[in-house]
Design a protein around this motif. Structure first.
Motif, PDB file in Angstrom:
ATOM      1  N   UNK A   8       0.879  -1.164   0.000  1.00  0.00           N
ATOM      2  CA  UNK A   8       0.000   0.000   0.000  1.00  0.00           C
ATOM      3  C   UNK A   8       0.918   1.216   0.000  1.00  0.00           C
ATOM      4  N   UNK A   9       0.459   2.307  -0.551  1.00  0.00           N
ATOM      5  CA  UNK A   9       1.285   3.511  -0.575  1.00  0.00           C
ATOM      6  C   UNK A   9       1.566   4.049   0.826  1.00  0.00           C
ATOM      7  N   UNK A  10       0.810   3.633   1.840  1.00  0.00           N
ATOM      8  CA  UNK A  10       1.122   3.992   3.231  1.00  0.00           C
ATOM      9  C   UNK A  10       2.525   3.525   3.610  1.00  0.00           C
ATOM     10  N   UNK A  11       2.978   2.449   3.004  1.00  0.00           N
ATOM     11  CA  UNK A  11       4.315   1.919   3.312  1.00  0.00           C
ATOM     12  C   UNK A  11       5.426   2.896   2.935  1.00  0.00           C
ATOM     13  N   UNK A  12       5.139   3.823   2.046  1.00  0.00           N
ATOM     14  CA  UNK A  12       6.150   4.816   1.654  1.00  0.00           C
ATOM     15  C   UNK A  12       6.659   5.587   2.872  1.00  0.00           C
ATOM     16  N   UNK A  13       5.794   5.801   3.857  1.00  0.00           N
ATOM     17  CA  UNK A  13       6.140   6.623   5.028  1.00  0.00           C
ATOM     18  C   UNK A  13       6.862   5.852   6.128  1.00  0.00           C
ATOM     19  N   UNK A  14       6.923   4.526   6.028  1.00  0.00           N
ATOM     20  CA  UNK A  14       7.524   3.757   7.108  1.00  0.00           C
ATOM     21  C   UNK A  14       9.011   4.111   7.227  1.00  0.00           C
ATOM     22  N   UNK A  15       9.460   4.546   8.414  1.00  0.00           N
ATOM     23  CA  UNK A  15      10.833   5.031   8.559  1.00  0.00           C
ATOM     24  C   UNK A  15      11.882   3.962   8.852  1.00  0.00           C
ATOM     25  N   UNK A  16      11.456   2.759   9.210  1.00  0.00           N
ATOM     26  CA  UNK A  16      12.402   1.721   9.590  1.00  0.00           C
ATOM     27  C   UNK A  16      12.748   0.790   8.448  1.00  0.00           C
ATOM     28  N   UNK A  17      13.320  -0.343   8.827  1.00  0.00           N
ATOM     29  CA  UNK A  17      13.647  -1.361   7.824  1.00  0.00           C
ATOM     30  C   UNK A  17      12.352  -2.029   7.368  1.00  0.00           C
ATOM     31  N   UNK A  18      12.227  -2.213   6.067  1.00  0.00           N
ATOM     32  CA  UNK A  18      11.002  -2.757   5.484  1.00  0.00           C
ATOM     33  C   UNK A  18      11.350  -3.902   4.545  1.00  0.00           C
ATOM     34  N   UNK A  19      10.702  -5.037   4.752  1.00  0.00           N
ATOM     35  CA  UNK A  19      10.843  -6.183   3.863  1.00  0.00           C
ATOM     36  C   UNK A  19       9.468  -6.539   3.334  1.00  0.00           C
ATOM     37  N   UNK A  20       9.380  -6.635   2.004  1.00  0.00           N
ATOM     38  CA  UNK A  20       8.141  -7.053   1.358  1.00  0.00           C
ATOM     39  C   UNK A  20       8.428  -8.332   0.594  1.00  0.00           C
ATOM     40  N   UNK A  21       7.671  -9.367   0.902  1.00  0.00           N
ATOM     41  CA  UNK A  21       7.802 -10.652   0.221  1.00  0.00           C
ATOM     42  C   UNK A  21       6.532 -10.876  -0.599  1.00  0.00           C
ATOM     43  N   UNK A  22       6.724 -11.244  -1.845  1.00  0.00           N
ATOM     44  CA  UNK A  22       5.585 -11.459  -2.733  1.00  0.00           C
ATOM     45  C   UNK A  22       5.630 -12.861  -3.308  1.00  0.00           C
ATOM     46  N   UNK A  23       4.462 -13.481  -3.454  1.00  0.00           N
ATOM     47  CA  UNK A  23       4.385 -14.793  -4.105  1.00  0.00           C
ATOM     48  C   UNK A  23       4.455 -14.565  -5.611  1.00  0.00           C
ATOM     49  N   UNK A  24       5.429 -15.189  -6.229  1.00  0.00           N
ATOM     50  CA  UNK A  24       5.662 -14.950  -7.660  1.00  0.00           C
ATOM     51  C   UNK A  24       4.607 -15.590  -8.556  1.00  0.00           C
ATOM     52  N   UNK A  25       3.877 -16.563  -8.029  1.00  0.00           N
ATOM     53  CA  UNK A  25       2.891 -17.275  -8.854  1.00  0.00           C
ATOM     54  C   UNK A  25       1.453 -16.856  -8.568  1.00  0.00           C
ATOM     55  N   UNK A  26       1.277 -15.759  -7.860  1.00  0.00           N
ATOM     56  CA  UNK A  26      -0.072 -15.283  -7.568  1.00  0.00           C
ATOM     57  C   UNK A  26      -0.531 -14.355  -8.683  1.00  0.00           C
ATOM     58  N   UNK A  27      -1.753 -14.522  -9.102  1.00  0.00           N
ATOM     59  CA  UNK A  27      -2.323 -13.632 -10.101  1.00  0.00           C
ATOM     60  C   UNK A  27      -2.915 -12.374  -9.492  1.00  0.00           C
ATOM     61  N   UNK A  28      -2.873 -12.255  -8.175  1.00  0.00           N
ATOM     62  CA  UNK A  28      -3.509 -11.144  -7.486  1.00  0.00           C
ATOM     63  C   UNK A  28      -2.737  -9.832  -7.552  1.00  0.00           C
ATOM     64  N   UNK A  29      -1.481  -9.892  -7.913  1.00  0.00           N
ATOM     65  CA  UNK A  29      -0.640  -8.691  -8.054  1.00  0.00           C
ATOM     66  C   UNK A  29      -0.701  -7.800  -6.803  1.00  0.00           C
ATOM     67  N   UNK A  30      -0.391  -8.389  -5.660  1.00  0.00           N
ATOM     68  CA  UNK A  30      -0.409  -7.664  -4.394  1.00  0.00           C
ATOM     69  C   UNK A  30       0.585  -6.504  -4.380  1.00  0.00           C
ATOM     70  N   UNK A  31       1.506  -6.501  -5.280  1.00  0.00           N
ATOM     71  CA  UNK A  31       2.542  -5.469  -5.373  1.00  0.00           C
ATOM     72  C   UNK A  31       2.119  -4.276  -6.228  1.00  0.00           C
ATOM     73  N   UNK A  32       0.996  -4.352  -6.888  1.00  0.00           N
ATOM     74  CA  UNK A  32       0.571  -3.304  -7.822  1.00  0.00           C
ATOM     75  C   UNK A  32       0.472  -1.908  -7.194  1.00  0.00           C
ATOM     76  N   UNK A  33      -0.042  -1.757  -5.962  1.00  0.00           N
ATOM     77  CA  UNK A  33      -0.175  -0.390  -5.414  1.00  0.00           C
ATOM     78  C   UNK A  33       1.136   0.389  -5.321  1.00  0.00           C
ATOM     79  N   UNK A  34       2.255  -0.332  -5.184  1.00  0.00           N
ATOM     80  CA  UNK A  34       3.547   0.367  -5.078  1.00  0.00           C
ATOM     81  C   UNK A  34       4.351   0.284  -6.379  1.00  0.00           C
ATOM     82  N   UNK A  35       3.742  -0.285  -7.401  1.00  0.00           N
ATOM     83  CA  UNK A  35       4.373  -0.397  -8.727  1.00  0.00           C
ATOM     84  C   UNK A  35       5.665  -1.216  -8.689  1.00  0.00           C
ATOM     85  N   UNK A  36       5.731  -2.199  -7.789  1.00  0.00           N
ATOM     86  CA  UNK A  36       6.916  -3.038  -7.648  1.00  0.00           C
ATOM     87  C   UNK A  36       7.296  -3.652  -8.985  1.00  0.00           C
ATOM     88  N   UNK A  37       8.561  -3.587  -9.302  1.00  0.00           N
ATOM     89  CA  UNK A  37       9.065  -4.123 -10.561  1.00  0.00           C
ATOM     90  C   UNK A  37       9.183  -3.088 -11.662  1.00  0.00           C
TER      91      UNK A  37
END
Length: 179
Positions: free
Chosen positions: A102-131
């Motif tokens: 979510x774009x709210x994650x842009x404001x997080x000041x600490x260390x951030x790890x995002x893990x995405x399932x590569x075989x999901x059709x849901x594109x959970x990464x779309x809100x942050x334009x990952x990739x």
């Protein structure tokens, strides 16, 4: 603290894979209920759950430094709890989310790890334009991101849970010279 949507299916394999070196405090995100409500109501449910947890965490651990995480809807709750803790002056040093962005994650000041399932059709990464080119530019701190070779609901399967656990353990473990 880790927010799970289906605790028995997610927390038990996580605790087993993480082992005793990285204790996990499992929390229920309310995610099973989120699957039954319209998408527009997800934020209200997540806000409600996050408010309750943030108040309880601050009351029980007023001077602690926090490492938070969660999967999918649980990631949303973890993100909202982190915002509430930070706004109250607490230190949240790390946030790990699985198949949530979510774009709210842009404001997080600490260390951030995002893990995405590569075989999901849901594109959970779309809100942050990952990739996409320069996708990481809006973040306050440089995020880490990893694609796990699985489908969304398979993070906790016997063959994937140890891989996931290693990434989470590596991320949350603080080197001795950083204490």
């Amino acid at each position: 603290f880790w927010w799970a949507n289906f605790p028995r299916n997610e927390l038990v394999p996580s605790v087993q894979a993480l082992g005793p070196a990285l204790p996990l405090v499992g929390m229920y995100s309310g995610g099973m209920h989120a699957t039954r409500i319209p998408l527009a109501r997800h934020r209200a449910l997540a806000e409600y759950v996050a408010t309750i947890y943030a108040k309880e965490i601050m009351a029980r651990f007023p001077d602690a430094t926090f490492r938070l995480g969660g999967i999918c809807f649980g990631g949303r709750v973890a993100d909202l709890v982190s915002q509430k803790l930070i706004a109250a002056g607490c230190k949240v040093e790390a946030l790990c989310v699985l198949d949530y962005s979510h774009t709210d994650l842009y404001r997080f000041p600490g260390r951030l790890l995002m893990l995405f399932s590569s075989k999901s059709g849901d594109r959970f990464y779309a809100p942050i334009r990952w990739g996409e080119e320069n996708w990481e530019k809006p973040f306050q701190s440089q995020p880490q991101s990893i694609a796990i070779d699985c489908r969304h609901r398979k993070f906790f399967s016997k063959d994937i849970a140890p891989i996931l656990a290693q990434h989470v353990r590596d991320f949350f473990t603080v080197p001795e010279n950083e204490d």
